[in-house]
Design a protein around this motif. Structure first.
Motif, PDB file in Angstrom:
ATOM      1  N   ILE A  70       0.928  -1.154   0.009  1.00  0.00           N
ATOM      2  CA  ILE A  70      -0.141  -0.065  -0.047  1.00  0.00           C
ATOM      3  C   ILE A  70       0.976   1.261  -0.123  1.00  0.00           C
ATOM      4  O   ILE A  70       0.531   1.965  -0.753  1.00  0.00           O
ATOM      5  N   VAL A  71       2.159   1.333   0.960  1.00  0.00           N
ATOM      6  CA  VAL A  71       2.815   2.598   0.734  1.00  0.00           C
ATOM      7  C   VAL A  71       3.664   2.594  -0.468  1.00  0.00           C
ATOM      8  O   VAL A  71       3.541   3.773  -0.898  1.00  0.00           O
ATOM      9  N   VAL A  72       4.016   1.492  -1.031  1.00  0.00           N
ATOM     10  CA  VAL A  72       4.579   1.902  -2.325  1.00  0.00           C
ATOM     11  C   VAL A  72       3.787   2.341  -3.348  1.00  0.00           C
ATOM     12  O   VAL A  72       4.051   3.016  -4.098  1.00  0.00           O
ATOM     13  N   LEU A  73       2.693   1.529  -3.632  1.00  0.00           N
ATOM     14  CA  LEU A  73       1.720   1.908  -4.236  1.00  0.00           C
ATOM     15  C   LEU A  73       1.183   3.351  -4.151  1.00  0.00           C
ATOM     16  O   LEU A  73       0.972   4.128  -5.477  1.00  0.00           O
ATOM     17  N   SER A  74       0.904   3.918  -3.038  1.00  0.00           N
ATOM     18  CA  SER A  74       0.681   5.109  -3.084  1.00  0.00           C
ATOM     19  C   SER A  74       1.498   6.148  -3.071  1.00  0.00           C
ATOM     20  O   SER A  74       1.083   7.409  -3.496  1.00  0.00           O
ATOM     21  N   ALA A  75       2.743   5.797  -3.410  1.00  0.00           N
ATOM     22  CA  ALA A  75       4.013   6.535  -3.398  1.00  0.00           C
ATOM     23  C   ALA A  75       4.278   6.623  -4.927  1.00  0.00           C
ATOM     24  O   ALA A  75       5.074   7.533  -5.403  1.00  0.00           O
ATOM     25  N   LEU A  76       3.473   6.094  -5.700  1.00  0.00           N
ATOM     26  CA  LEU A  76       3.991   5.902  -7.186  1.00  0.00           C
ATOM     27  C   LEU A  76       3.784   7.443  -7.984  1.00  0.00           C
ATOM     28  O   LEU A  76       4.302   7.723  -8.806  1.00  0.00           O
ATOM     29  N   ASP A  77       2.765   8.052  -7.280  1.00  0.00           N
ATOM     30  CA  ASP A  77       2.787   9.565  -7.770  1.00  0.00           C
ATOM     31  C   ASP A  77       4.115  10.165  -7.651  1.00  0.00           C
ATOM     32  O   ASP A  77       4.432  10.996  -8.549  1.00  0.00           O
ATOM     33  N   GLN A  78       4.583  10.204  -6.448  1.00  0.00           N
ATOM     34  CA  GLN A  78       5.872  11.046  -6.223  1.00  0.00           C
ATOM     35  C   GLN A  78       7.014  10.239  -7.028  1.00  0.00           C
ATOM     36  O   GLN A  78       7.956  11.035  -7.255  1.00  0.00           O
ATOM     37  N   ILE A  79       6.893   8.884  -7.284  1.00  0.00           N
ATOM     38  CA  ILE A  79       7.939   8.376  -8.075  1.00  0.00           C
ATOM     39  C   ILE A  79       7.902   8.723  -9.565  1.00  0.00           C
ATOM     40  O   ILE A  79       8.849   9.286 -10.128  1.00  0.00           O
ATOM     41  N   ARG A  80       6.549   8.783 -10.034  1.00  0.00           N
ATOM     42  CA  ARG A  80       6.593   9.481 -11.263  1.00  0.00           C
ATOM     43  C   ARG A  80       7.017  10.988 -11.506  1.00  0.00           C
ATOM     44  O   ARG A  80       7.638  11.392 -12.361  1.00  0.00           O
ATOM     45  N   SER A  81       6.681  11.612 -10.430  1.00  0.00           N
ATOM     46  CA  SER A  81       7.008  12.974 -10.306  1.00  0.00           C
ATOM     47  C   SER A  81       8.659  13.211 -10.429  1.00  0.00           C
ATOM     48  O   SER A  81       9.011  13.977 -10.869  1.00  0.00           O
ATOM     49  N   ALA A  82       8.881  12.235  -9.336  1.00  0.00           N
ATOM     50  CA  ALA A  82      10.635  12.468  -9.391  1.00  0.00           C
ATOM     51  C   ALA A  82      11.249  11.837 -10.632  1.00  0.00           C
ATOM     52  O   ALA A  82      12.349  12.212 -10.835  1.00  0.00           O
ATOM     53  N   SER A  83      10.590  11.185 -11.646  1.00  0.00           N
ATOM     54  CA  SER A  83      11.281  10.657 -12.560  1.00  0.00           C
ATOM     55  C   SER A  83      11.635  11.694 -13.880  1.00  0.00           C
ATOM     56  O   SER A  83      12.342  11.590 -14.723  1.00  0.00           O
ATOM     57  N   GLN A  84      10.952  12.974 -13.537  1.00  0.00           N
ATOM     58  CA  GLN A  84      11.438  14.212 -14.213  1.00  0.00           C
ATOM     59  C   GLN A  84      12.793  14.506 -13.951  1.00  0.00           C
ATOM     60  O   GLN A  84      13.188  15.400 -15.009  1.00  0.00           O
ATOM     61  N   CYS A  85      13.187  14.330 -13.041  1.00  0.00           N
ATOM     62  CA  CYS A  85      14.648  14.783 -12.856  1.00  0.00           C
ATOM     63  C   CYS A  85      15.641  13.864 -13.225  1.00  0.00           C
ATOM     64  O   CYS A  85      16.880  14.377 -12.862  1.00  0.00           O
ATOM     65  N   ILE A  86      15.315  13.017 -14.073  1.00  0.00           N
ATOM     66  CA  ILE A  86      16.381  11.998 -14.422  1.00  0.00           C
ATOM     67  C   ILE A  86      16.414  12.289 -16.002  1.00  0.00           C
ATOM     68  O   ILE A  86      15.586  12.658 -16.696  1.00  0.00           O
ATOM     69  N   ALA A  87      17.699  12.653 -16.331  1.00  0.00           N
ATOM     70  CA  ALA A  87      18.072  12.892 -17.820  1.00  0.00           C
ATOM     71  C   ALA A  87      17.451  11.638 -18.682  1.00  0.00           C
ATOM     72  O   ALA A  87      17.759  10.584 -18.235  1.00  0.00           O
ATOM     73  N   ASN A  88      17.206  12.082 -19.731  1.00  0.00           N
ATOM     74  CA  ASN A  88      16.429  11.088 -20.661  1.00  0.00           C
ATOM     75  C   ASN A  88      16.845  11.386 -22.226  1.00  0.00           C
ATOM     76  O   ASN A  88      16.256  11.643 -23.096  1.00  0.00           O
ATOM     77  N   PRO A  89      18.032  11.102 -22.201  1.00  0.00           N
ATOM     78  CA  PRO A  89      18.551  11.340 -23.821  1.00  0.00           C
ATOM     79  C   PRO A  89      18.006  10.216 -24.933  1.00  0.00           C
ATOM     80  O   PRO A  89      18.089  10.548 -25.988  1.00  0.00           O
TER      81      PRO A  89
END
Length: 153
Positions: free
Chosen positions: A88-107
């Protein structure tokens, strides 16, 4: 209901609730933007509570006169029930995980958000399985500590 099942359900239920509460508190106390979040590491306290509770399940099972193997099974039950809280904790954090994925360089043009979501789901399942194994071990240790000495007649 068997003693070892009851002990596992009680320990796992409490540990699952503690996991959820600790992680929500950790998120609430975190500061910073999406890419640079910092805060207290309360998850460690949740893990210690998990170990103590599953160890208690094994200890209480052995004190009831059952074997260490039954104590370990109580830990497996406790780990599985508590693991639901982790999922439940990990799945509820998926929104934060997706938001943090913006911080990764994506060449390479990879869909980082989909990759992060899949990684979060896989991580939740892996943590669930590892948690069951750790709970079985903690309960077995508790069972060894809770064994009553053999009577000398």
């Amino acid at each position: 209901m068997q003693v070892w099942v009851r002990n596992g359900l009680i320990a796992g239920g409490i540990a699952g609730v503690v996991t959820i509460i600790v992680n929500l508190a950790e998120r609430a106390m975190a500061t910073g933007d999406v890419c640079h979040r910092t805060g207290p590491r309360l998850g460690y306290l949740g893990f210690v509570a998990f170990l103590l509770l599953t160890g208690w399940a094994g200890y209480a099972t052995a004190r009831a006169g059952l074997s260490v193997s039954r104590a370990a099974i109580a830990g497996v039950i406790g780990g599985a029930v508590s693991g639901i809280g982790t999922i439940i904790v990990v799945l509820s954090a998926l929104d934060q995980i997706r938001s943090a994925s913006q911080c990764i360089a994506n060449p390479n043009g990879v869909d980082v958000q989909a990759f992060a979501t899949a990684g979060g789901v896989i991580a939740a399942l892996v943590l669930f399985i590892i948690g069951i194994a750790i709970a079985a071990g903690a309960a077995a240790v508790g069972g060894v500590l809770g064994q009553r000495p053999a009577s000398t007649r």
